[in-house]
Design an enzyme around this catalytic site. Structure first.
Site, PDB file in Angstrom:
ATOM      1  N   ASP A 182       0.866  -1.180   0.000  1.00 30.36           N
ATOM      2  CA  ASP A 182       0.000   0.000   0.000  1.00 30.36           C
ATOM      3  C   ASP A 182       0.902   1.228   0.000  1.00 30.36           C
ATOM      4  O   ASP A 182       1.666   1.445   0.951  1.00 30.36           O
ATOM      5  CB  ASP A 182      -0.895   0.025   1.239  1.00 30.36           C
ATOM      6  CG  ASP A 182      -2.008  -1.010   1.175  1.00 30.36           C
ATOM      7  OD1 ASP A 182      -2.319  -1.476   0.060  1.00 30.36           O
ATOM      8  OD2 ASP A 182      -2.563  -1.356   2.228  1.00 30.36           O
ATOM      9  N   ASP A 199     -13.407  -3.741  -2.436  1.00 28.43           N
ATOM     10  CA  ASP A 199     -13.362  -3.427  -1.008  1.00 28.43           C
ATOM     11  C   ASP A 199     -14.770  -3.618  -0.462  1.00 28.43           C
ATOM     12  O   ASP A 199     -15.724  -2.997  -0.948  1.00 28.43           O
ATOM     13  CB  ASP A 199     -12.880  -1.999  -0.780  1.00 28.43           C
ATOM     14  CG  ASP A 199     -11.411  -1.837  -1.120  1.00 28.43           C
ATOM     15  OD1 ASP A 199     -10.646  -2.786  -0.885  1.00 28.43           O
ATOM     16  OD2 ASP A 199     -11.020  -0.764  -1.627  1.00 28.43           O
TER      17      ASP A 199
END
EC number: 4.3.2.10
Length: 259
Positions: free
Chosen positions: A11, A130
């Site tokens: 990330d 997500d």
């Protein structure tokens, strides 16, 4: 039976590797290029790179970082964040990625999935999902809702139905991330992963919650995933990738072992 994959996830925010819990409280933990090289050398099967604020900030991805990572690793490399057009996809592939991961951009414009598959082949198109558990309703019969913009915007879309749509549009793979489990190291959301794996015929990557080799084994067996995405468990030195592969293989899973 195909070998299951172990995939470290990077990330990236402002060009730096970060990690948070449930999409919050991200802290700087290092250089993504050095980290990607280390995981490649340890025997990772693939690397996933997410520019985690590109969509929310409505900007393009950090292509210079993508290029630097791609120059250091020689395994499949998937890149996502801020990809909204076929030209965005092309730029990421030219920068050195083998796959592009679309998430918010695909929810807002599902045609980008079919356009990307037509231009580059389904094998190059990953849809990142997500997902957050919510109360079951007519709109969300599974109890799992799609959320975009880094967990900031609920879309009123059922995750299982969206997975089926993505496959029909030409996605070659789905990466299913549980926001509830993300960064907790308490285990993957196996119910969600299994529901999606049973609903589609394309590979499903389990994401969010890995805290032990047993969690990863569960994801690729009980959860039906073809790969386990990992972050905190290796970023903080709790395990190395060879450690994980040896233990998971010892439980009976078929993995590509470290050379």
């Amino acid at each position: 039976m195909l070998s299951k994959r172990i995939i470290p996830c990077l990330d990236v925010r402002n060009g730096r590797l970060t990690k948070g819990v449930k999409f919050e409280g991200n802290v700087d933990i290092g250089d993504p290029v050095e980290t990607a090289r280390r995981y490649y050398e340890q025997g990772a099967d693939e690397i996933v790179f997410y520019d985690i604020t590109a969509s929310h900030e409505d900007r393009g991805i950090f292509l210079d970082v993508v290029e630097r990572v791609a120059s250091e690793i020689f395994i499949p490399f998937s890149v996502g964040g801020g990809i909204n057009t076929v030209e965005d996809m092309r730029a990421v592939l030219v920068a050195g990625a083998e796959k592009v991961s679309v998430n918010s951009g695909a929810v807002k414009n599902p045609d980008i999935i079919s356009q990307g598959a037509a231009a580059f082949g389904s094998q190059a198109i990953v849809v990142g999902m997500d997902v957050k558990q919510v109360q079951k309703s007519e709109a969300i019969p599974s109890g799992y809702e799609i959320v975009i913009h880094g967990g900031r915007k609920f879309m009123g879309m059922d995750a299982i139905e969206w997975a089926k749509t993505c496959e029909a549009l030409g996605a070659g793979e789905l990466c299913v991330n549980s926001i509830d489990a993300d960064g907790t190291k308490d285990g993957y959301e196996l119910t969600l992963t299994r529901m999606i794996a049973d609903a589609v015929s394309i590979p499903v990557i389990a994401s969010g919650g890995a805290g032990s080799p047993a969690h990863m084994y569960d994801a690729i067996t009980r959860g039906g995933a073809t790969a386990a995405l990992i972050a905190s468990i290796v970023h903080y030195g709790q395990y190395t990738i060879p450690d994980l592969k040896r233990q998971i293989s010892g439980m009976g899973a078929k993995l590509r072992m470290v050379w």
